[in-house]
Every structure is written in C-alpha cells, then in structure tokens.
Design a protein around this motif. Structure first.
Motif, PDB file in Angstrom:
ATOM      1  N   GLY A 123      -5.274  -5.087  -8.042  1.00  0.00           N
ATOM      2  CA  GLY A 123      -4.825  -3.806  -7.528  1.00  0.00           C
ATOM      3  C   GLY A 123      -5.968  -2.812  -7.544  1.00  0.00           C
ATOM      4  O   GLY A 123      -6.959  -3.006  -8.272  1.00  0.00           O
ATOM      5  N   ILE A 132     -12.799   3.488   1.113  1.00  0.00           N
ATOM      6  CA  ILE A 132     -11.574   4.277   1.149  1.00  0.00           C
ATOM      7  C   ILE A 132     -11.910   5.740   0.808  1.00  0.00           C
ATOM      8  O   ILE A 132     -11.233   6.659   1.224  1.00  0.00           O
ATOM      9  N   PHE A 146      -6.764   4.877  -5.604  1.00  0.00           N
ATOM     10  CA  PHE A 146      -7.781   5.868  -5.222  1.00  0.00           C
ATOM     11  C   PHE A 146      -7.178   7.264  -5.123  1.00  0.00           C
ATOM     12  O   PHE A 146      -6.076   7.426  -4.587  1.00  0.00           O
ATOM     13  N   TYR A 161       0.921   5.670  -0.460  1.00  0.00           N
ATOM     14  CA  TYR A 161       0.126   6.856  -0.123  1.00  0.00           C
ATOM     15  C   TYR A 161       0.824   8.085  -0.685  1.00  0.00           C
ATOM     16  O   TYR A 161       2.028   8.260  -0.468  1.00  0.00           O
ATOM     17  N   SER A 196      -4.367   6.766  -2.356  1.00  0.00           N
ATOM     18  CA  SER A 196      -3.758   5.528  -1.859  1.00  0.00           C
ATOM     19  C   SER A 196      -3.848   4.461  -2.938  1.00  0.00           C
ATOM     20  O   SER A 196      -4.746   4.485  -3.788  1.00  0.00           O
ATOM     21  N   TYR A 197      -2.880   3.559  -2.904  1.00  0.00           N
ATOM     22  CA  TYR A 197      -2.647   2.658  -4.032  1.00  0.00           C
ATOM     23  C   TYR A 197      -2.294   1.270  -3.529  1.00  0.00           C
ATOM     24  O   TYR A 197      -1.250   1.088  -2.896  1.00  0.00           O
ATOM     25  N   ASP A 243       0.839  -1.193   0.000  1.00  0.00           N
ATOM     26  CA  ASP A 243       0.000   0.000   0.000  1.00  0.00           C
ATOM     27  C   ASP A 243       0.872   1.240   0.000  1.00  0.00           C
ATOM     28  O   ASP A 243       1.814   1.361   0.768  1.00  0.00           O
TER      29      ASP A 243
HETATM   30  C1  P5A Z   1      -5.369   1.130  -1.238  1.00  0.00           C
HETATM   31  C2  P5A Z   1      -4.098   0.904  -0.490  1.00  0.00           C
HETATM   32  C3  P5A Z   1      -7.066  -0.359  -0.129  1.00  0.00           C
HETATM   33  O1  P5A Z   1      -7.058  -0.950   0.928  1.00  0.00           O
HETATM   34  N1  P5A Z   1      -5.832   1.397   1.004  1.00  0.00           N
HETATM   35  C4  P5A Z   1      -4.395   1.240   0.927  1.00  0.00           C
HETATM   36  C5  P5A Z   1      -6.451   1.028  -0.229  1.00  0.00           C
HETATM   37  N2  P5A Z   1      -7.596  -0.849  -1.246  1.00  0.00           N
HETATM   38  S1  P5A Z   1      -8.300  -2.281  -1.396  1.00  0.00           S
HETATM   39  O2  P5A Z   1      -8.853  -2.333  -2.714  1.00  0.00           O
HETATM   40  O3  P5A Z   1      -9.234  -2.499  -0.340  1.00  0.00           O
HETATM   41  O4  P5A Z   1      -7.188  -3.363  -1.292  1.00  0.00           O
HETATM   42  C6  P5A Z   1      -6.075  -3.325  -2.164  1.00  0.00           C
HETATM   43  C7  P5A Z   1      -5.822  -4.685  -2.784  1.00  0.00           C
HETATM   44  O5  P5A Z   1      -5.613  -5.668  -1.777  1.00  0.00           O
HETATM   45  C8  P5A Z   1      -6.097  -6.921  -2.216  1.00  0.00           C
HETATM   46  N3  P5A Z   1      -7.060  -7.459  -1.230  1.00  0.00           N
HETATM   47  C9  P5A Z   1      -7.053  -8.734  -0.781  1.00  0.00           C
HETATM   48  N4  P5A Z   1      -6.247  -9.773  -1.062  1.00  0.00           N
HETATM   49  C10 P5A Z   1      -6.509 -10.938  -0.453  1.00  0.00           C
HETATM   50  N5  P5A Z   1      -7.521 -11.123   0.417  1.00  0.00           N
HETATM   51  C11 P5A Z   1      -8.352 -10.113   0.748  1.00  0.00           C
HETATM   52  N6  P5A Z   1      -9.332 -10.278   1.634  1.00  0.00           N
HETATM   53  C12 P5A Z   1      -8.136  -8.840   0.125  1.00  0.00           C
HETATM   54  N7  P5A Z   1      -8.753  -7.617   0.196  1.00  0.00           N
HETATM   55  C13 P5A Z   1      -8.084  -6.808  -0.632  1.00  0.00           C
HETATM   56  C14 P5A Z   1      -6.771  -6.708  -3.557  1.00  0.00           C
HETATM   57  O6  P5A Z   1      -5.870  -7.081  -4.593  1.00  0.00           O
HETATM   58  C15 P5A Z   1      -7.004  -5.210  -3.580  1.00  0.00           C
HETATM   59  O7  P5A Z   1      -6.993  -4.690  -4.889  1.00  0.00           O
END
Ligand code: P5A
Length: 439
Positions: A288, A202, A291, A161, A319-320, A159
């Motif tokens: 991925g 987010i 945001f 930012y 955030s990415y 992640d």
């Molecule tokens: C972006 C970075 C965020 O959390 N906050 C910090 C933002 N985004 S997200 O889309 O919720 O999660 C980013 C990526 O994490 C993976 N992911 C998961 N992988 C495995 N198990 C899970 N339960 C899970 N939840 C999220 C995804 O690839 C997602 O795109």
C-alpha cells in the motif's frame, strides 16, 4: 464446487518462468494464468481469494467513512493535460485512440478523474471533508513486469481520494486512512510496517508505504527492530477511533515514532540514532502507499469551493492505494511451506476440502455427498477419479485451512479425519461433528 468439474488446473511441475514462491504457487495451484506479459486471467479459486481480499479492503474503507464509487478504466487525455501529467507519465501510460481519433488512455490511477468529478458538483466548504474510493483495474506498461501478479501491467487497486478544506483536515484524513490500512492488513494476517517514503510521480510531501517484510520483496528497507517486537497488529486494530482527531494523532505518533523508511527516504543521520542492535535492513513488498499532496491537482485543474469567508479555496487532497491483486501474492509469500499455500482463514478460497479417498465405496460417497450438501459454498469436494496421494498433494498445494479426509475404514463407522493445514494436526472425529469444528 466439485473438483471433477472445475477449472482448477493444478501443476505437478514447477513452471520455469516463476522465480519466487508466490508466483510458482499461484501457477501450480491453478489460481491464475498469464494471457499476455504481465496480464493475468483469474481462474475460479484465484478469483475467490481476490474477492475475499477486496471484501476486507471494502469493509475497512466503509468503516472509515469513505464512499465507494466506480470510475471507468478508460479516461480522456484532456483531463491529464489539465494536470500536466499526460506528458510526464511517459511510456508507462497506455495511450489509445478511438474511431474519432480522440485520445484516450487506460487509467494508471485516478487523481485527475476524481478531481474533475468533485469540481463538477462540490461548491462549498460545507460539503467537505469527503473521501471517495473505488476498486478498479489499472494499467501501467511496466518495463519489467515480473513475479506474476506482484508486478503486473494490469492490476487491481483500491484507490481512495480525500478532499479537505485545509491542511489540518487533510492530516486527519491521512491518519484515518493509515488506521484503516493497519486494520485491513491485520485482518489479512499480514504484518505491514508503515514506512516514510518518497512520494514519486503522485506528488506531495507526506507519504508512507506499507511494507511486508519478505526476502523476495522489491524494496530495500531500513527499520527499527521495535517493529518486530511490538504487536502492531493488535495496536492497529484496537483502541483507536476513526472519528476522533486526537485519537488519530496518538495512533499516528505510535506508528511513526520508530525509524522505518524505504531506500529513497533512508536518512543516515536518523538511522545512526537507532541503537545498533536494533537496526534492521531487509527487503519488503509494498502492499500500500498513501500520499498527501495538498492542492497540486485542485489548483492545476481549477477546482475551488467557497470558503467560510466566501473566498474560493482549492481543497487539500490526498490519495491512498492498496495493491489488491498484489496482495494475493504477498499473502502467499508470507504463508506457505514446501507443500504449498497456507491460506489465512479470512481469505481462503474454501474453508475446507473434502477428500474422497475411495470413490465408488458406498459409505465414502454417501458421507462426502452429505458433507458437501451441508457445507455448500464453503467446501471444495475432491470427487475426482484420482489416487489418494494426488488428492493429498493437491489439497496441501491449494492450501485450504481444513482437509476432511474420508476413507473407507473410518467411513464404515461414520468417522473422518480432520487435518488443519497450518499446523498439520490431524484428528479422527465423527462426521456429524465436522461442521461445528471447522466453523
Ligand atoms: C495512490 C492511490 C498510487 O497510484 N494513486 C491512487 C496513488 N499509488 S501507487 O503506489 O503507485 O500504487 C498503489 C499500490 O498499487 C500497487 N501496485 C501494483 N500492483 C501490482 N502491479 C503493479 N505494477 C503495481 N503498481 C502499483 C502497490 O501495492 C502500490 O502500493
């Protein structure tokens, strides 16, 4: 590594709990074992793959100018009360109390913490822009953990930012990350399509998911077949520079000209404009998600820097995320056959497996030991007391890009068989030529 003394518990039978190919193969090839619902231990070869993916993700973040740091997994509840998300996050957040009855949580993401760290030290617009990232375990108490590491409760995320003085700067950071993502997925051998997405909890109003097409994916997606025709992989990598705003704009325009959206963002009117033969609907895996959310956290948490005119401004943020552990499953979904996994060279746990078909045969043992000494960490030596058939099956299952098959007949004249896993091609070659051929 010598297979005879390794924790690589391959399974012949298909585990009943696994519904999709990647989950089945990760269990059968001995990559992971579930220790609690949605929580996995990474066994030696699975962990090698995870680290290889991490390395590629890290190299591309570094190349984009992001700074690596490491924030803890455990966070104080107060930070999340400041942003207002402590209550909003609901049951997905794992809440913990320490011996002093202080409220803690296992971080599901780190927007609050990074905003707090920046506000403690950044005081002037001159210190911006900055992008920080870490690769750290997250916990989300998913209602329905499933498909192995694809939807886990504990999972590894990269992640990042970004902090910018204004909207224009934030857009540049956003595009920079999009370029880094396309390069990352290209190096992983994946065709990831950036799709307009709902930003969810987010927050914010500019968001893209990176989707790999797969029938077992959890997201419903709509896209223009242009994404199948155009070689986005090549374009993502070449000709665009991270440090040139107009280059980044051209890149962003190319990536977003054609219609591609997830179910939540599916725009019927825009869809109608795509020529019918080019309309595609399908399922995809989200690997991925990026945001832009403006001053949502900086304003809520009172983070300001002195602007050029001396007035306080809340930095614009984004955030990415990349699902690092999910990617192991996604790469397998994209690369396997009936016999097992087919690893891309860049992330394979070992470049080659050495199969000793007749242990105890002096020539076979000598050649295998010599090759193993030469290839070192790049090779897995199958030195087990097992039938040849078992060794062939396990090597195909584990998916090493190369198999070096050492049998008594060839060994007597210093020759071995080299098999390429992806194509099935086999060649008999001299032992001495092996290292160069698989390099
Ligand atoms: C972006 C970075 C965020 O959390 N906050 C910090 C933002 N985004 S997200 O889309 O919720 O999660 C980013 C990526 O994490 C993976 N992911 C998961 N992988 C495995 N198990 C899970 N339960 C899970 N939840 C999220 C995804 O690839 C997602 O795109």
């Amino acid at each position: 590594m010598r297979l005879s003394h390794s924790l690589i518990p391959t399974l012949k039978e298909t585990p009943a709990e696994a519904q999709i190919a990647s989950h089945r193969l990760m269990l059968r090839a001995g990559l992971v074992r579930q220790t609690s619902a949605g929580i996995y231990a990474w066994l030696p070869i699975g962990y090698r793959v995870l680290r290889n993916i991490e390395r590629i993700v890290r190299e591309e973040q570094d190349a984009a100018g992001a700074q690596e740091c490491l924030m803890p997994t455990i966070q104080p509840a107060e930070l999340w009360r400041e942003s207002g998300r402590y209550d909003d996050y609901g049951k997905e957040m794992l809440r913990i109390r320490d011996r002093h009855e202080r409220e803690l949580l296992y971080g599901p993401t780190n927007e609050e913490m990074i905003t707090d760290l920046m506000r403690q030290s950044a005081k002037s617009y001159r210190e911006l822009p900055q992008i920080l990232y870490h690769i750290q375990w997250k916990f989300r108490d998913e209602v329905r953990p499933r498909f192995g590491v694809m939807r886990g409760r504990e999972f590894l995320m990269k992640d990042a930012y970004s902090f910018d003085l204004d909207y224009a700067g934030a857009v540049v950071s956003y595009r920079k990350m999009m370029l880094a993502y396309m390069r990352t997925f290209q190096r992983l051998g994946l065709k990831a399509i950036p799709m307009a997405a709902e930003s969810g909890p987010i927050g914010g109003n500019l968001s893209h998911e990176f989707i790999i097409l797969a029938p077992t994916g959890e997201s419903q997606v709509y896209y223009d077949s242009a994404f199948e025709e155009i070689d986005y992989l090549a374009r993502g990598a070449d000709g665009f520079r991270h440090d040139d705003a107009s280059d980044l704009e051209r890149f962003f325009t190319e990536m977003t000209t054609h219609y591609a959206a997830t179910d939540e963002k599916h725009d019927k009117a825009a869809w109608e404009k795509v020529a019918p033969p080019r309309r595609r609907e399908g399922r995809g895996i989200e690997v991925g998600h990026i945001f832009y959310f403006g001053t949502k956290y900086s304003a809520a948490m009172g983070f300001g820097v002195a602007g050029p005119d001396g007035k306080q401004v809340h930095p614009e943020m984004g955030s990415y995320g990349i699902g690092v552990s999910r990617l192991v499953g996604a790469v397998i979904e994209a690369g396997h056959d009936e016999a097992g996994i087919i690893w891309p060279d860049a992330i394979a746990p070992f470049r080659a497996a050495i199969l000793n078909l007749k242990r105890g045969d002096a020539a076979c043992d000598r050649i295998c030991e010599a090759l193993y000494a030469k290839l070192g960490a790049a090779a897995l030596y199958d030195d087990r007391e097992e039938r040849a058939g078992v060794k062939f099956a396990d090597a195909d299952l584990m998916g090493h890009p190369w198999q070096i098959v050492v049998g008594p007949r060839g060994a007597a004249s210093g020759r071995v068989e080299l098999k390429r896993r992806a194509t099935g091609e086999r060649h008999e070659i001299a032992v001495d030529d092996v290292p160069a051929r698989i390099a």
